[in-house]
Motif scaffolding. Structure first.
Motif, PDB file in Angstrom:
ATOM      1  N   SER A  21     -12.860 -32.119  -6.142  1.00 34.05           N
ATOM      2  CA  SER A  21     -11.727 -33.020  -5.831  1.00 34.05           C
ATOM      3  C   SER A  21     -12.917 -34.687  -5.605  1.00 34.05           C
ATOM      4  CB  SER A  21     -10.650 -33.111  -5.029  1.00 34.05           C
ATOM      5  OG  SER A  21     -11.207 -33.174  -3.719  1.00 34.05           O
ATOM      6  N   SER A  23     -15.117 -37.896  -5.267  1.00 31.65           N
ATOM      7  CA  SER A  23     -15.119 -38.804  -6.225  1.00 31.65           C
ATOM      8  C   SER A  23     -16.747 -39.336  -5.556  1.00 31.65           C
ATOM      9  CB  SER A  23     -14.555 -40.139  -6.733  1.00 31.65           C
ATOM     10  OG  SER A  23     -13.650 -40.289  -5.144  1.00 31.65           O
ATOM     11  N   ASP A  24     -17.190 -39.809  -6.208  1.00 29.83           N
ATOM     12  CA  ASP A  24     -18.503 -40.992  -6.244  1.00 29.83           C
ATOM     13  C   ASP A  24     -18.549 -42.492  -5.667  1.00 29.83           C
ATOM     14  OD1 ASP A  24     -19.852 -39.030  -7.620  1.00 29.83           O
ATOM     15  OD2 ASP A  24     -20.273 -40.160  -9.264  1.00 29.83           O
ATOM     16  N   ASP A  25     -16.919 -43.024  -5.440  1.00 26.36           N
ATOM     17  CA  ASP A  25     -16.620 -44.081  -4.766  1.00 26.36           C
ATOM     18  C   ASP A  25     -16.500 -43.122  -3.013  1.00 26.36           C
ATOM     19  OD1 ASP A  25     -14.440 -42.804  -5.649  1.00 26.36           O
ATOM     20  OD2 ASP A  25     -13.717 -44.607  -4.988  1.00 26.36           O
TER      21      ASP A  25
END
Length: 181
Positions: A21, A23-25
């Motif tokens: 779940s 995210s890259d950020d």
């Protein structure tokens, strides 16, 4: 094999769900492990899964590697290695003769506590069932003397005696249960 294997399976499943779940950020966010951001902690978890897989077969920890984003797959391979009855027998030469059951408990602690670290970092709840909490608290209490000065976990954090069991466990393992980014 013993009661630890079902706990390992549940912990790996919950941790894999959390990891998928992310995210890259979120990879640059800080974690309760002051030396790791989220990406570095994920890298550590991937490396640990490969290590616990190897230990189950009588090997040692592989050299560190770069983050690849394949924690769920590595966790699955590690669980398959621990699904073999002989993985639970004897001791590990690679870890100075520690009994394999102790290594399995270390595996459980690593997966659950680092999942807690990740969940705290990204502001998500991470539930741990009572049986796993009891196992982690018992490990934290039993292994405290051998962890002194170890880089694996930080110095214990003072937690009130009447705090929830999981808070006491993460405190013993060097985490502040009240940590926020």
């Amino acid at each position: 094999m013993n009661e630890t294997l079902p706990l390992l399976r549940l912990a790996a499943e919950r941790t894999s769900t959390l990891v998928r779940s992310l995210s890259d950020d979120q990879l640059a966010l800080p974690t309760p492990c002051s030396e790791y951001d989220v990406k570095e902690l994920l890298n550590h978890l991937e490396w640990a899964m490969s290590g616990f897989e190897s230990l189950a077969g009588g090997g040692g920890f592989p050299p560190p590697k770069e983050y690849t984003g394949d924690f769920p797959e590595r966790a699955e391979r590690a669980l398959k290695a621990w699904d073999r009855p002989q993985a639970w027998e004897g001791t590990s030469e690679a870890l100075h003769g520690l009994p394999m059951i102790m290594i399995a408990k270390m595996f459980l602690v690593d997966v659950v506590v680092h999942a807690w670290d990740l969940s705290k970092s990204v502001g998500r709840p991470f539930e741990v069932d009572d049986e796993t909490v009891a196992a982690i608290l018992a490990f934290a209490e039993e292994s405290a003397p051998m962890r002194k000065g170890s880089a694996a976990f930080g110095d214990p954090v003072e937690v009130p005696a009447d705090a929830p069991a999981f808070d006491r466990a993460v405190g013993l393992l060097g985490r502040d249960p009240a940590w926020t980014p």
